[in-house]
Design a protein around this motif. Structure first.
Motif, PDB file in Angstrom:
ATOM      1  N   ALA A   2       0.845  -1.188   0.000  1.00 59.06           N
ATOM      2  CA  ALA A   2       0.000   0.000   0.000  1.00 59.06           C
ATOM      3  C   ALA A   2       0.881   1.240   0.000  1.00 59.06           C
ATOM      4  O   ALA A   2       1.956   1.265   0.609  1.00 59.06           O
ATOM      5  CB  ALA A   2      -0.903  -0.001   1.227  1.00 59.06           C
ATOM      6  N   GLU A   3       0.411   2.268  -0.698  1.00 61.56           N
ATOM      7  CA  GLU A   3       1.162   3.515  -0.759  1.00 61.56           C
ATOM      8  C   GLU A   3       1.159   4.192   0.609  1.00 61.56           C
ATOM      9  O   GLU A   3       0.135   4.226   1.297  1.00 61.56           O
ATOM     10  CB  GLU A   3       0.542   4.444  -1.794  1.00 61.56           C
ATOM     11  N   LYS A   4       2.315   4.713   1.005  1.00 65.73           N
ATOM     12  CA  LYS A   4       2.405   5.400   2.287  1.00 65.73           C
ATOM     13  C   LYS A   4       1.538   6.651   2.294  1.00 65.73           C
ATOM     14  O   LYS A   4       1.383   7.324   1.272  1.00 65.73           O
ATOM     15  CB  LYS A   4       3.848   5.800   2.578  1.00 65.73           C
ATOM     16  N   ARG A   5       0.981   6.952   3.467  1.00 65.97           N
ATOM     17  CA  ARG A   5       0.255   8.216   3.593  1.00 65.97           C
ATOM     18  C   ARG A   5       1.252   9.362   3.520  1.00 65.97           C
ATOM     19  O   ARG A   5       2.398   9.253   3.965  1.00 65.97           O
ATOM     20  CB  ARG A   5      -0.531   8.268   4.898  1.00 65.97           C
ATOM     21  N   LYS A   6       0.819  10.471   2.929  1.00 63.68           N
ATOM     22  CA  LYS A   6       1.680  11.630   2.754  1.00 63.68           C
ATOM     23  C   LYS A   6       1.278  12.736   3.721  1.00 63.68           C
ATOM     24  O   LYS A   6       0.092  13.039   3.875  1.00 63.68           O
ATOM     25  CB  LYS A   6       1.594  12.143   1.323  1.00 63.68           C
ATOM     26  N   VAL A   7       2.294  13.329   4.353  1.00 63.72           N
ATOM     27  CA  VAL A   7       2.083  14.402   5.315  1.00 63.72           C
ATOM     28  C   VAL A   7       2.963  15.586   4.923  1.00 63.72           C
ATOM     29  O   VAL A   7       4.175  15.420   4.743  1.00 63.72           O
ATOM     30  CB  VAL A   7       2.427  13.967   6.756  1.00 63.72           C
ATOM     31  N   VAL A   8       2.371  16.760   4.808  1.00 68.34           N
ATOM     32  CA  VAL A   8       3.149  17.975   4.557  1.00 68.34           C
ATOM     33  C   VAL A   8       3.406  18.649   5.897  1.00 68.34           C
ATOM     34  O   VAL A   8       2.466  19.040   6.596  1.00 68.34           O
ATOM     35  CB  VAL A   8       2.420  18.940   3.605  1.00 68.34           C
ATOM     36  N   LEU A   9       4.684  18.773   6.253  1.00 71.28           N
ATOM     37  CA  LEU A   9       5.074  19.308   7.559  1.00 71.28           C
ATOM     38  C   LEU A   9       5.635  20.714   7.424  1.00 71.28           C
ATOM     39  O   LEU A   9       6.521  20.963   6.593  1.00 71.28           O
ATOM     40  CB  LEU A   9       6.139  18.397   8.182  1.00 71.28           C
ATOM     41  N   ALA A  10       5.125  21.642   8.236  1.00 65.23           N
ATOM     42  CA  ALA A  10       5.732  22.972   8.352  1.00 65.23           C
ATOM     43  C   ALA A  10       7.041  22.785   9.111  1.00 65.23           C
ATOM     44  O   ALA A  10       7.035  22.543  10.326  1.00 65.23           O
ATOM     45  CB  ALA A  10       4.794  23.922   9.086  1.00 65.23           C
ATOM     46  N   TYR A  11       8.152  22.900   8.399  1.00 61.00           N
ATOM     47  CA  TYR A  11       9.451  22.454   8.915  1.00 61.00           C
ATOM     48  C   TYR A  11      10.439  23.613   8.975  1.00 61.00           C
ATOM     49  O   TYR A  11      10.695  24.290   7.972  1.00 61.00           O
ATOM     50  CB  TYR A  11       9.992  21.360   8.004  1.00 61.00           C
ATOM     51  N   SER A  12      11.008  23.847  10.163  1.00 60.92           N
ATOM     52  CA  SER A  12      11.992  24.911  10.326  1.00 60.92           C
ATOM     53  C   SER A  12      13.428  24.401  10.285  1.00 60.92           C
ATOM     54  O   SER A  12      14.363  25.169  10.055  1.00 60.92           O
ATOM     55  CB  SER A  12      11.768  25.633  11.660  1.00 60.92           C
ATOM     56  N   GLY A  13      13.599  23.115  10.560  1.00 63.13           N
ATOM     57  CA  GLY A  13      14.940  22.557  10.672  1.00 63.13           C
ATOM     58  C   GLY A  13      15.473  22.563  12.084  1.00 63.13           C
ATOM     59  O   GLY A  13      16.571  22.063  12.339  1.00 63.13           O
ATOM     60  N   GLY A  14      14.697  23.121  13.016  1.00 63.19           N
ATOM     61  CA  GLY A  14      15.104  23.150  14.416  1.00 63.19           C
ATOM     62  C   GLY A  14      14.789  21.851  15.130  1.00 63.19           C
ATOM     63  O   GLY A  14      14.324  20.877  14.529  1.00 63.19           O
ATOM     64  N   LEU A  15      15.019  21.860  16.437  1.00 64.24           N
ATOM     65  CA  LEU A  15      14.837  20.649  17.236  1.00 64.24           C
ATOM     66  C   LEU A  15      13.414  20.101  17.140  1.00 64.24           C
ATOM     67  O   LEU A  15      13.202  18.929  16.820  1.00 64.24           O
ATOM     68  CB  LEU A  15      15.206  20.933  18.691  1.00 64.24           C
ATOM     69  N   ASP A  16      12.422  20.960  17.432  1.00 62.94           N
ATOM     70  CA  ASP A  16      11.042  20.484  17.508  1.00 62.94           C
ATOM     71  C   ASP A  16      10.588  19.827  16.209  1.00 62.94           C
ATOM     72  O   ASP A  16      10.092  18.696  16.202  1.00 62.94           O
ATOM     73  CB  ASP A  16      10.101  21.639  17.855  1.00 62.94           C
ATOM     74  N   THR A  17      10.731  20.548  15.090  1.00 64.01           N
ATOM     75  CA  THR A  17      10.200  20.014  13.838  1.00 64.01           C
ATOM     76  C   THR A  17      11.050  18.877  13.281  1.00 64.01           C
ATOM     77  O   THR A  17      10.546  18.033  12.544  1.00 64.01           O
ATOM     78  CB  THR A  17      10.032  21.127  12.791  1.00 64.01           C
ATOM     79  N   SER A  18      12.330  18.818  13.648  1.00 65.60           N
ATOM     80  CA  SER A  18      13.149  17.681  13.237  1.00 65.60           C
ATOM     81  C   SER A  18      12.710  16.412  13.961  1.00 65.60           C
ATOM     82  O   SER A  18      12.653  15.325  13.372  1.00 65.60           O
ATOM     83  CB  SER A  18      14.628  17.968  13.504  1.00 65.60           C
ATOM     84  N   VAL A  19      12.400  16.558  15.229  1.00 58.97           N
ATOM     85  CA  VAL A  19      11.853  15.420  15.982  1.00 58.97           C
ATOM     86  C   VAL A  19      10.497  15.023  15.412  1.00 58.97           C
ATOM     87  O   VAL A  19      10.197  13.832  15.234  1.00 58.97           O
ATOM     88  CB  VAL A  19      11.755  15.750  17.479  1.00 58.97           C
ATOM     89  N   ILE A  20       9.665  16.016  15.112  1.00 62.23           N
ATOM     90  CA  ILE A  20       8.343  15.730  14.550  1.00 62.23           C
ATOM     91  C   ILE A  20       8.474  14.961  13.234  1.00 62.23           C
ATOM     92  O   ILE A  20       7.727  14.015  12.968  1.00 62.23           O
ATOM     93  CB  ILE A  20       7.554  17.031  14.339  1.00 62.23           C
ATOM     94  N   LEU A  21       9.432  15.364  12.405  1.00 57.25           N
ATOM     95  CA  LEU A  21       9.627  14.696  11.119  1.00 57.25           C
ATOM     96  C   LEU A  21       9.868  13.198  11.319  1.00 57.25           C
ATOM     97  O   LEU A  21       9.202  12.350  10.691  1.00 57.25           O
ATOM     98  CB  LEU A  21      10.803  15.345  10.389  1.00 57.25           C
TER      99      LEU A  21
END
Length: 406
Positions: A2-21
Protein backbone atom coordinates in the motif's frame (compact mmCIF):
# COMPACT_ATOMS: atom_id res chain seq x y z
CA UNK A 1 2.46 -2.72 -0.95
CA UNK A 2 0.00 0.00 0.00
CA UNK A 3 1.16 3.52 -0.76
CA UNK A 4 2.41 5.40 2.29
CA UNK A 5 0.25 8.22 3.59
CA UNK A 6 1.68 11.63 2.75
CA UNK A 7 2.08 14.40 5.31
CA UNK A 8 3.15 17.98 4.56
CA UNK A 9 5.07 19.31 7.56
CA UNK A 10 5.73 22.97 8.35
CA UNK A 11 9.45 22.45 8.92
CA UNK A 12 11.99 24.91 10.33
CA UNK A 13 14.94 22.56 10.67
CA UNK A 14 15.10 23.15 14.42
CA UNK A 15 14.84 20.65 17.24
CA UNK A 16 11.04 20.48 17.51
CA UNK A 17 10.20 20.01 13.84
CA UNK A 18 13.15 17.68 13.24
CA UNK A 19 11.85 15.42 15.98
CA UNK A 20 8.34 15.73 14.55
CA UNK A 21 9.63 14.70 11.12
CA UNK A 22 11.10 11.46 12.47
CA UNK A 23 8.10 10.87 14.76
CA UNK A 24 5.73 11.13 11.77
CA UNK A 25 7.86 8.64 9.86
CA UNK A 26 7.79 6.20 12.79
CA UNK A 27 4.32 6.72 14.23
CA UNK A 28 2.39 7.01 10.98
CA UNK A 29 4.79 5.24 8.59
CA UNK A 30 4.40 8.42 6.56
CA UNK A 31 6.14 9.96 3.61
CA UNK A 32 6.92 13.41 4.95
CA UNK A 33 7.04 16.40 2.62
CA UNK A 34 8.66 19.44 4.20
CA UNK A 35 7.76 23.09 3.72
CA UNK A 36 10.06 25.84 4.98
CA UNK A 37 9.09 29.49 4.50
CA UNK A 38 11.28 32.56 4.63
CA UNK A 39 8.98 35.30 5.91
CA UNK A 40 11.77 37.49 7.18
CA UNK A 41 12.75 35.66 10.36
CA UNK A 42 16.34 36.71 9.85
CA UNK A 43 17.75 33.19 9.83
CA UNK A 44 19.10 31.21 6.89
CA UNK A 45 16.43 28.72 5.77
CA UNK A 46 18.43 26.81 3.19
CA UNK A 47 20.18 24.55 5.79
CA UNK A 48 16.77 23.01 6.38
CA UNK A 49 17.15 21.35 2.98
CA UNK A 50 20.30 19.44 3.96
CA UNK A 51 18.75 18.34 7.26
CA UNK A 52 15.59 17.13 5.55
CA UNK A 53 17.60 15.25 2.92
CA UNK A 54 19.68 13.61 5.65
CA UNK A 55 16.44 12.40 7.23
CA UNK A 56 15.25 10.80 4.02
CA UNK A 57 12.85 13.48 2.77
CA UNK A 58 12.51 13.43 -1.00
CA UNK A 59 10.10 16.34 -1.54
CA UNK A 60 11.44 19.53 0.02
CA UNK A 61 9.87 22.97 -0.44
CA UNK A 62 11.84 26.05 0.61
CA UNK A 63 10.28 29.35 -0.42
CA UNK A 64 10.98 33.06 -0.07
CA UNK A 65 7.56 34.47 0.87
CA UNK A 66 8.68 37.81 2.27
CA UNK A 67 7.13 39.92 -0.45
CA UNK A 68 3.85 38.02 -0.46
CA UNK A 69 3.71 38.18 3.33
CA UNK A 70 4.20 41.95 3.42
CA UNK A 71 1.99 42.75 0.42
CA UNK A 72 -0.97 40.40 0.94
CA UNK A 73 -1.10 40.04 4.72
CA UNK A 74 0.72 42.73 6.71
CA UNK A 75 -0.22 45.72 4.54
CA UNK A 76 -3.95 44.85 4.34
CA UNK A 77 -3.99 44.42 8.13
CA UNK A 78 -2.38 47.82 8.67
CA UNK A 79 -4.98 49.48 6.44
CA UNK A 80 -7.36 48.46 9.23
CA UNK A 81 -5.06 49.86 11.97
CA UNK A 82 -5.47 46.47 13.62
CA UNK A 83 -4.23 46.15 17.18
CA UNK A 84 -5.27 43.42 19.64
CA UNK A 85 -6.27 44.32 23.20
CA UNK A 86 -5.00 47.85 22.74
CA UNK A 87 -1.32 46.95 22.36
CA UNK A 88 -0.41 43.87 20.32
CA UNK A 89 0.36 44.42 16.62
CA UNK A 90 -0.40 40.79 15.72
CA UNK A 91 3.07 39.86 14.49
CA UNK A 92 2.75 36.10 14.98
CA UNK A 93 -0.96 35.96 14.16
CA UNK A 94 -0.70 37.45 10.68
CA UNK A 95 2.00 35.01 9.52
CA UNK A 96 -0.07 31.88 10.14
CA UNK A 97 -2.66 32.23 7.36
CA UNK A 98 0.07 32.42 4.72
CA UNK A 99 1.82 29.33 6.07
CA UNK A 100 -1.52 27.50 6.26
CA UNK A 101 -2.27 28.48 2.66
CA UNK A 102 1.03 27.09 1.38
CA UNK A 103 0.68 23.90 3.43
CA UNK A 104 -2.68 23.31 1.79
CA UNK A 105 -1.42 24.12 -1.71
CA UNK A 106 1.58 21.80 -1.36
CA UNK A 107 -0.67 19.04 0.00
CA UNK A 108 -2.89 19.36 -3.06
CA UNK A 109 0.14 19.34 -5.35
CA UNK A 110 1.39 16.05 -3.86
CA UNK A 111 -1.98 14.44 -3.25
CA UNK A 112 -1.34 14.42 0.51
CA UNK A 113 -4.22 13.93 2.89
CA UNK A 114 -2.46 15.31 5.98
CA UNK A 115 -0.63 18.41 7.10
CA UNK A 116 1.34 18.73 10.33
CA UNK A 117 2.72 21.55 12.47
CA UNK A 118 4.79 22.06 15.60
CA UNK A 119 2.34 24.24 17.51
CA UNK A 120 1.63 23.20 21.09
CA UNK A 121 -1.76 22.28 22.51
CA UNK A 122 -1.65 25.33 24.80
CA UNK A 123 -1.17 27.99 22.16
CA UNK A 124 -3.03 29.98 19.55
CA UNK A 125 -1.03 28.81 16.54
CA UNK A 126 -2.62 25.36 16.43
CA UNK A 127 -5.98 27.11 16.06
CA UNK A 128 -4.71 29.46 13.36
CA UNK A 129 -3.12 26.73 11.26
CA UNK A 130 -6.07 24.38 11.49
CA UNK A 131 -8.84 26.94 10.99
CA UNK A 132 -6.96 28.08 7.90
CA UNK A 133 -6.79 24.51 6.64
CA UNK A 134 -10.51 23.98 7.29
CA UNK A 135 -11.36 27.10 5.30
CA UNK A 136 -9.11 26.25 2.35
CA UNK A 137 -9.30 22.44 2.22
CA UNK A 138 -12.09 21.05 4.43
CA UNK A 139 -11.19 17.40 3.80
CA UNK A 140 -7.52 17.78 4.69
CA UNK A 141 -6.58 16.25 8.04
CA UNK A 142 -4.10 17.68 10.55
CA UNK A 143 -1.61 15.81 12.72
CA UNK A 144 -0.59 17.86 15.76
CA UNK A 145 2.18 15.89 17.55
CA UNK A 146 2.17 18.05 20.68
CA UNK A 147 -1.41 16.90 21.29
CA UNK A 148 -0.49 13.23 20.83
CA UNK A 149 2.99 12.34 21.98
CA UNK A 150 4.51 12.05 25.46
CA UNK A 151 7.54 14.27 24.73
CA UNK A 152 6.78 17.07 27.15
CA UNK A 153 10.01 19.04 27.47
CA UNK A 154 13.13 20.13 25.64
CA UNK A 155 15.10 17.45 27.52
CA UNK A 156 12.84 14.67 26.25
CA UNK A 157 13.06 16.04 22.72
CA UNK A 158 16.86 16.11 22.93
CA UNK A 159 16.94 12.53 24.22
CA UNK A 160 14.66 11.40 21.39
CA UNK A 161 16.90 13.13 18.84
CA UNK A 162 20.07 11.53 20.22
CA UNK A 163 18.55 8.06 20.26
CA UNK A 164 17.63 8.32 16.59
CA UNK A 165 20.64 10.29 15.34
CA UNK A 166 18.46 13.17 14.26
CA UNK A 167 20.76 15.93 12.89
CA UNK A 168 20.66 18.58 15.60
CA UNK A 169 23.51 20.93 16.46
CA UNK A 170 23.96 19.52 19.97
CA UNK A 171 27.11 21.57 20.48
CA UNK A 172 25.02 24.70 20.56
CA UNK A 173 22.19 23.25 22.60
CA UNK A 174 23.52 24.67 25.84
CA UNK A 175 23.56 28.18 24.41
CA UNK A 176 19.94 28.14 23.33
CA UNK A 177 17.87 31.12 24.41
CA UNK A 178 15.64 30.32 27.41
CA UNK A 179 12.74 31.86 25.50
CA UNK A 180 10.41 30.51 22.89
CA UNK A 181 10.86 32.92 19.98
CA UNK A 182 9.04 33.62 16.74
CA UNK A 183 10.21 36.10 14.13
CA UNK A 184 9.14 37.46 10.76
CA UNK A 185 9.28 40.77 8.90
CA UNK A 186 6.75 42.30 11.29
CA UNK A 187 8.10 41.27 14.69
CA UNK A 188 10.03 39.01 16.99
CA UNK A 189 8.36 37.57 20.08
CA UNK A 190 9.67 36.06 23.31
CA UNK A 191 7.76 33.77 25.68
CA UNK A 192 8.64 31.38 28.49
CA UNK A 193 11.63 31.44 30.83
CA UNK A 194 11.58 34.27 33.35
CA UNK A 195 8.73 35.91 31.43
CA UNK A 196 6.33 33.45 33.02
CA UNK A 197 6.50 35.70 36.10
CA UNK A 198 4.52 38.77 34.98
CA UNK A 199 6.21 40.93 37.64
CA UNK A 200 9.71 40.07 36.44
CA UNK A 201 11.38 42.69 34.25
CA UNK A 202 13.19 41.12 31.28
CA UNK A 203 16.92 41.62 31.14
CA UNK A 204 18.25 44.00 28.51
CA UNK A 205 19.92 41.31 26.43
CA UNK A 206 16.58 39.67 25.63
CA UNK A 207 16.05 42.28 22.90
CA UNK A 208 17.57 41.50 19.49
CA UNK A 209 16.22 44.10 17.07
CA UNK A 210 16.11 47.29 19.09
CA UNK A 211 18.54 49.28 21.20
CA UNK A 212 17.23 50.49 24.52
CA UNK A 213 15.64 53.94 24.30
CA UNK A 214 18.23 55.15 26.82
CA UNK A 215 21.03 54.21 24.43
CA UNK A 216 19.33 55.39 21.26
CA UNK A 217 20.84 58.37 19.39
CA UNK A 218 20.51 61.73 21.13
CA UNK A 219 19.50 63.38 17.86
CA UNK A 220 16.07 62.65 16.35
CA UNK A 221 15.73 61.37 12.81
CA UNK A 222 13.02 62.62 10.45
CA UNK A 223 11.54 60.19 7.93
CA UNK A 224 8.99 60.86 5.18
CA UNK A 225 6.57 58.09 4.29
CA UNK A 226 4.62 58.32 1.01
CA UNK A 227 1.18 56.69 0.82
CA UNK A 228 -0.98 55.40 -2.01
CA UNK A 229 -4.39 53.92 -1.21
CA UNK A 230 -3.38 53.39 2.41
CA UNK A 231 -0.05 51.65 1.73
CA UNK A 232 3.47 53.02 2.13
CA UNK A 233 5.08 53.08 -1.32
CA UNK A 234 8.21 55.16 -0.66
CA UNK A 235 10.51 56.21 2.18
CA UNK A 236 12.23 59.58 1.88
CA UNK A 237 11.23 59.66 -1.76
CA UNK A 238 12.73 56.26 -2.62
CA UNK A 239 10.14 53.87 -4.07
CA UNK A 240 10.09 50.50 -2.31
CA UNK A 241 8.16 47.25 -2.36
CA UNK A 242 6.16 46.31 0.77
CA UNK A 243 8.89 43.97 2.04
CA UNK A 244 11.57 46.59 1.40
CA UNK A 245 9.49 49.14 3.32
CA UNK A 246 9.33 46.84 6.33
CA UNK A 247 13.02 45.97 6.23
CA UNK A 248 13.94 49.66 6.12
CA UNK A 249 11.54 50.68 8.89
CA UNK A 250 12.74 47.81 11.09
CA UNK A 251 16.26 49.13 10.65
CA UNK A 252 15.30 52.73 11.44
CA UNK A 253 13.00 51.81 14.31
CA UNK A 254 15.50 49.43 15.86
CA UNK A 255 18.20 52.10 15.74
CA UNK A 256 15.97 54.49 17.74
CA UNK A 257 14.66 51.95 20.27
CA UNK A 258 11.15 51.86 18.81
CA UNK A 259 8.69 49.00 19.06
CA UNK A 260 9.33 47.22 22.37
CA UNK A 261 6.30 45.80 24.16
CA UNK A 262 5.83 43.80 27.37
CA UNK A 263 2.32 42.35 27.28
CA UNK A 264 -0.02 40.01 29.11
CA UNK A 265 -2.59 38.91 26.55
CA UNK A 266 -5.65 36.70 26.53
CA UNK A 267 -5.09 33.65 24.34
CA UNK A 268 -7.99 32.27 22.34
CA UNK A 269 -7.68 28.93 24.13
CA UNK A 270 -8.55 30.64 27.42
CA UNK A 271 -5.37 31.32 29.36
CA UNK A 272 -3.43 34.52 29.93
CA UNK A 273 0.05 34.64 28.48
CA UNK A 274 2.92 37.06 29.07
CA UNK A 275 5.26 37.84 26.22
CA UNK A 276 7.66 40.49 24.98
CA UNK A 277 7.60 41.77 21.43
CA UNK A 278 9.72 43.92 19.15
CA UNK A 279 7.78 45.49 16.27
CA UNK A 280 9.77 48.50 15.01
CA UNK A 281 8.31 48.77 11.50
CA UNK A 282 4.78 48.05 12.67
CA UNK A 283 4.91 50.70 15.38
CA UNK A 284 5.97 53.33 12.86
CA UNK A 285 3.44 52.13 10.28
CA UNK A 286 0.49 52.29 12.65
CA UNK A 287 1.27 55.80 13.87
CA UNK A 288 1.90 57.15 10.37
CA UNK A 289 -1.16 55.50 8.84
CA UNK A 290 -3.46 57.03 11.41
CA UNK A 291 -1.83 60.39 10.68
CA UNK A 292 -2.51 60.25 6.94
CA UNK A 293 -6.05 59.01 7.58
CA UNK A 294 -6.66 61.93 9.93
CA UNK A 295 -6.64 64.38 7.01
CA UNK A 296 -8.01 62.19 4.22
CA UNK A 297 -10.90 60.20 5.75
CA UNK A 298 -14.40 61.46 6.32
CA UNK A 299 -15.20 61.66 10.04
CA UNK A 300 -17.89 58.98 10.05
CA UNK A 301 -15.82 56.64 7.89
CA UNK A 302 -12.88 57.03 10.29
CA UNK A 303 -15.08 56.45 13.33
CA UNK A 304 -16.73 53.40 11.78
CA UNK A 305 -13.30 51.94 11.01
CA UNK A 306 -12.30 52.46 14.64
CA UNK A 307 -15.44 50.71 15.84
CA UNK A 308 -14.86 47.71 13.60
CA UNK A 309 -11.12 47.47 14.19
CA UNK A 310 -11.27 45.45 17.46
CA UNK A 311 -13.44 42.84 15.72
CA UNK A 312 -11.04 42.70 12.78
CA UNK A 313 -8.05 42.37 15.13
CA UNK A 314 -9.73 39.55 17.06
CA UNK A 315 -10.45 37.70 13.84
CA UNK A 316 -6.77 37.87 12.90
CA UNK A 317 -5.61 36.93 16.40
CA UNK A 318 -8.01 34.00 16.71
CA UNK A 319 -7.19 32.50 13.32
CA UNK A 320 -10.12 33.61 11.17
CA UNK A 321 -8.15 35.33 8.40
CA UNK A 322 -9.81 33.12 5.78
CA UNK A 323 -13.29 33.56 7.23
CA UNK A 324 -16.06 35.26 5.21
CA UNK A 325 -16.48 37.94 7.87
CA UNK A 326 -12.80 38.99 7.73
CA UNK A 327 -12.96 39.08 3.93
CA UNK A 328 -16.11 41.20 4.10
CA UNK A 329 -14.47 43.65 6.49
CA UNK A 330 -11.39 43.80 4.26
CA UNK A 331 -13.45 44.85 1.24
CA UNK A 332 -14.95 47.72 3.22
CA UNK A 333 -11.59 48.74 4.69
CA UNK A 334 -9.87 48.68 1.30
CA UNK A 335 -12.68 50.78 -0.20
CA UNK A 336 -12.12 53.39 2.49
CA UNK A 337 -8.45 53.69 1.54
CA UNK A 338 -8.91 55.14 -1.95
CA UNK A 339 -8.30 58.75 -0.76
CA UNK A 340 -5.56 57.78 1.73
CA UNK A 341 -2.73 59.25 -0.30
CA UNK A 342 0.01 61.69 0.62
CA UNK A 343 3.06 62.07 2.81
CA UNK A 344 3.56 61.72 6.55
CA UNK A 345 6.69 63.04 8.24
CA UNK A 346 7.61 61.28 11.47
CA UNK A 347 10.31 62.02 14.02
CA UNK A 348 12.02 58.98 15.53
CA UNK A 349 13.49 59.67 18.93
CA UNK A 350 14.38 57.42 21.86
CA UNK A 351 11.56 54.91 21.57
CA UNK A 352 9.00 57.40 20.28
CA UNK A 353 7.33 57.87 16.91
CA UNK A 354 6.22 61.50 16.75
CA UNK A 355 4.12 62.73 13.86
CA UNK A 356 5.77 65.92 12.63
CA UNK A 357 3.58 66.65 9.61
CA UNK A 358 1.15 65.27 7.07
CA UNK A 359 -0.03 66.46 3.65
CA UNK A 360 -2.24 65.14 0.87
CA UNK A 361 -3.92 66.26 -2.33
CA UNK A 362 -6.97 64.46 -0.93
CA UNK A 363 -6.89 66.33 2.36
CA UNK A 364 -10.23 67.30 3.89
CA UNK A 365 -8.54 69.77 6.20
CA UNK A 366 -9.56 73.31 5.20
CA UNK A 367 -7.50 76.01 6.87
CA UNK A 368 -10.02 78.67 5.79
CA UNK A 369 -12.69 76.98 7.89
CA UNK A 370 -10.56 75.73 10.80
CA UNK A 371 -8.66 78.99 11.36
CA UNK A 372 -8.98 80.97 14.61
CA UNK A 373 -8.36 84.09 12.55
CA UNK A 374 -10.77 85.81 10.16
CA UNK A 375 -12.33 83.06 8.03
CA UNK A 376 -13.96 85.63 5.69
CA UNK A 377 -17.38 84.10 6.04
CA UNK A 378 -16.41 80.49 5.38
CA UNK A 379 -18.10 79.44 8.61
CA UNK A 380 -21.05 81.15 10.27
CA UNK A 381 -20.44 80.83 13.99
CA UNK A 382 -24.08 81.74 14.74
CA UNK A 383 -25.11 78.40 13.21
CA UNK A 384 -23.56 76.66 16.21
CA UNK A 385 -26.32 77.93 18.52
CA UNK A 386 -29.07 75.99 16.73
CA UNK A 387 -26.82 72.96 16.40
CA UNK A 388 -26.22 72.90 20.15
CA UNK A 389 -29.91 73.49 21.02
CA UNK A 390 -31.07 70.64 18.77
CA UNK A 391 -28.47 68.23 20.11
CA UNK A 392 -29.33 69.26 23.67
CA UNK A 393 -33.08 68.87 23.20
CA UNK A 394 -33.35 65.46 24.85
CA UNK A 395 -31.22 66.68 27.77
CA UNK A 396 -33.46 69.72 28.31
CA UNK A 397 -36.61 67.56 28.15
CA UNK A 398 -35.23 65.10 30.72
CA UNK A 399 -34.16 67.94 33.01
CA UNK A 400 -37.59 69.62 32.75
CA UNK A 401 -39.20 66.34 33.89
CA UNK A 402 -36.98 66.28 36.97
CA UNK A 403 -34.82 63.36 35.92
CA UNK A 404 -31.40 63.27 37.50
CA UNK A 405 -28.53 62.82 35.07
CA UNK A 406 -25.89 61.73 37.64
Amino acid sequence: MAEKRKVVLAYSGGLDTSVILTWLQEKYDAEVITFTADIGQGEEVEPARAKAQQMGVKSIHIEDLREEFARDYVFPMFRANAIYEGEYLLGTSIARPLIAKRLVEIAKEHGAEYISHGATGKGNDQVRFELGAFALAPNLKTIAPWREWDLTSRETLMAYAKERNIPIDFAKSGKKSPYSMDANLLHISYEGGGLEDPYWEPEEDIWRWTVSPEKAPDAPQYVELSYQAGDIVAIDGVTMTPAEVMIKLNELGGKHGIGRLDLVENRYVGMKSRGCYETPAGTIMLRAHRAIESITLDREVAHLKDELMPRYASLVYNGYWWSPERKMLQVMIDESQAPVNGVVRVKLYKGNVIVAGRKSDNSLFDANIATFEDDRGAYNQKDAEGFIRLNGLRLRIAASKGRKMD
